[in-house]
Scaffold this active site. Structure first.
Site, PDB file in Angstrom:
ATOM      1  CB  CYS A 151      -0.882  -0.002   1.223  1.00 28.16           C
ATOM      2  SG  CYS A 151      -1.650   1.588   1.520  1.00 28.16           S
ATOM      3  CG  ASP A 165      -5.614  10.559  -2.404  1.00 30.05           C
ATOM      4  OD1 ASP A 165      -4.617  10.660  -3.144  1.00 30.05           O
ATOM      5  OD2 ASP A 165      -6.097   9.459  -2.072  1.00 30.05           O
ATOM      6  N   GLY A 222       0.807   2.723 -11.229  1.00 34.71           N
ATOM      7  CA  GLY A 222       0.712   1.731 -12.287  1.00 34.71           C
ATOM      8  C   GLY A 222       0.765   0.322 -11.735  1.00 34.71           C
ATOM      9  CD  GLU A 255      -6.154  -0.736   1.328  1.00 35.53           C
ATOM     10  OE1 GLU A 255      -6.344   0.306   1.986  1.00 35.53           O
ATOM     11  OE2 GLU A 255      -5.042  -1.133   0.977  1.00 35.53           O
ATOM     12  CG  HIS A 297      -5.581   0.423   6.714  1.00 35.48           C
ATOM     13  ND1 HIS A 297      -4.671   0.624   7.722  1.00 35.48           N
ATOM     14  CD2 HIS A 297      -4.968  -0.390   5.817  1.00 35.48           C
ATOM     15  CE1 HIS A 297      -3.558  -0.030   7.469  1.00 35.48           C
ATOM     16  NE2 HIS A 297      -3.719  -0.659   6.316  1.00 35.48           N
ATOM     17  CG  HIS A 303       0.697  -1.328   8.111  1.00 39.01           C
ATOM     18  ND1 HIS A 303       1.598  -0.645   7.334  1.00 39.01           N
ATOM     19  CD2 HIS A 303      -0.410  -1.468   7.350  1.00 39.01           C
ATOM     20  CE1 HIS A 303       1.062  -0.385   6.159  1.00 39.01           C
ATOM     21  NE2 HIS A 303      -0.161  -0.873   6.160  1.00 39.01           N
ATOM     22  CG  MET A 331      -4.883  -5.320   9.889  1.00 38.71           C
ATOM     23  SD  MET A 331      -5.785  -4.681   8.437  1.00 38.71           S
ATOM     24  CE  MET A 331      -5.162  -3.014   8.330  1.00 38.71           C
TER      25      MET A 331
END
Length: 374
Positions: free
Chosen positions: A123, A223, A229, A277, A280, A286, A294
């Site tokens: 991530c 954001d 990619g 996700e 989170h 994490h 996580m």
């Protein structure tokens, strides 16, 4: 490829930008459906492999990019500016901290095991916030009378959804035009968390009115956390009660979860990333436990969707336990059915081994994230 750095502000700012354009994400029913033209020969961080053996005092061509990587994920502070090809004291400390977080031999030198972990897709959120890492140290579990060491973590100040929001709604960005099959993957992912907590999740059609808003984007999408990619960073999510969850639409997302027979380099299991996700979104950071949902990274072509004890202890510390939770979670097949037979359970266990992505911490009190859809 240069990894963009976060913009840190000391006072609130109002920034007006044009809304980003959502991407048409790549979804495939199985690994064999991924066209060869979309399968890369290597990951975007593979060049770091040339740095094996580097240590403090040496110079190497790839070190500036590695410094950007460590700054992006919080191991070098935002004021660090020496992006030369010299292995300096700050980089040695960053490497050592990374090694501690990922349970590696903390030498401060770039060995093969460290590079092997660095190049795994993950991530885009940092592992360290404000110079503090919550991944490595264990702590006694608050939910168990057994002497258990837990490695789960929370966002700064432990944000969570308020008790009045135990029935959460979620919606998908309309421009993505997701199929019912893809939406079902997310439904299963939400159910894995509702099985062990007091929370429930319901899909609604209104994106702007939903508590949790899910979208697929590519590259810069407004954001401050651009995607990069295929492979590299896969997704990121924001702490409660922000409710935003973003996925990289350029990834080759596989929805059937069948990786037993091998998979091309770029295949990413959608449900594995979605479960992580959502953790989170609910307030978990994490974990340094590699078996946990996580954990911060996931290898392509792998699947891991069942909550580990560390995940369950962490989420129940925030929200309490589902009254019907009996200490074990059920296994859901990709069709949403639960496994019942012993033979099927073993097959499913084999099916779900892998290494999971995980998303890092974002300190919303100092990092400005722009929400264009609320």
């Amino acid at each position: 490829m240069r990894l963009p750095l976060r913009l840190i502000f000391s006072i609130p700012l109002l920034i007006i930008l044009i809304n980003p354009t959502p991407t048409s994400a790549h979804f495939f029913p199985n690994i064999t459906a991924i066209p060869s033209s979309l399968i890369p020969n290597t990951t975007i961080w593979a060049a770091f492999s040339n740095l094996v053996g580097c240590k403090k005092g040496q110079k190497a061509d790839g070190l500036p990019k590695l410094k950007e990587y460590f700054q992006y994920f919080g191991y070098l502070n935002t004021s660090y500016s020496d992006f030369s090809d010299e292995f300096d004291d700050s980089l040695e400390i960053a490497v050592k901290t990374y090694q501690l977080n990922f349970n590696l031999n903390a030498t401060g030198q770039i060995d093969a095991e460290t590079i092997k972990r660095i190049v795994v897709p993950r991530c885009g959120n940092p592992d360290i916030v404000n110079g503090t890492s919550a991944m490595h140290p264990g702590k006694p579990s608050a939910n168990s009378t057994i002497h258990t060491v837990a490695h789960y973590s929370f966002f700064p100040n432990r944000p969570r959804w308020p008790p009045s929001k135990s029935q959460l709604t979620y919606a998908f960005l309309p421009e993505n035009q997701l199929s019912d099959v893809v939406k079902t993957v997310f439904s299963r992912a939400f159910e894995r968390w509702s099985e062990v907590t007091t929370l429930t999740f319901t899909e609604i059609s209104s994106f702007n009115r939903a508590d949790i808003r899910i979208g697929f984007f590519s590259r810069e999408h407004g954001d401050g956390e651009p995607f990069d990619g295929v492979l590299g960073t896969l997704a990121h999510a924001f702490s409660p009660p922000t409710g935003r969850c973003h996925f990289d639409g350029e990834e080759n997302w596989v929805i059937d979860g069948d990786f037993l027979n091998g998979a091309p380099l770029s295949a990413v299991d959608l449900e594995s990333v979605a479960v992580h996700e959502i953790g989170h979104i609910l307030g978990l950071g994490h974990s340094s436990v590699e078996e946990a949902i996580m954990y911060p990274s996931i290898s392509s072509g792998t699947r891991k969707v069942e909550l580990a004890d560390d995940d369950i202890m962490g989420i129940q510390e925030l929200y309490g336990s589902n009254p019907n939770y009996n200490g074990s979670v059920s296994s859901l097949t990709p069709t949403g059915e639960r496994e019942t037979s012993g033979a099927s359970r073993v097959d499913y266990w084999l099916w779900e081994r892998g290494v999971l992505l995980v998303v890092g911490f974002i300190n919303l009190s100092i990092i400005i994230h722009l929400d264009f859809f609320t």
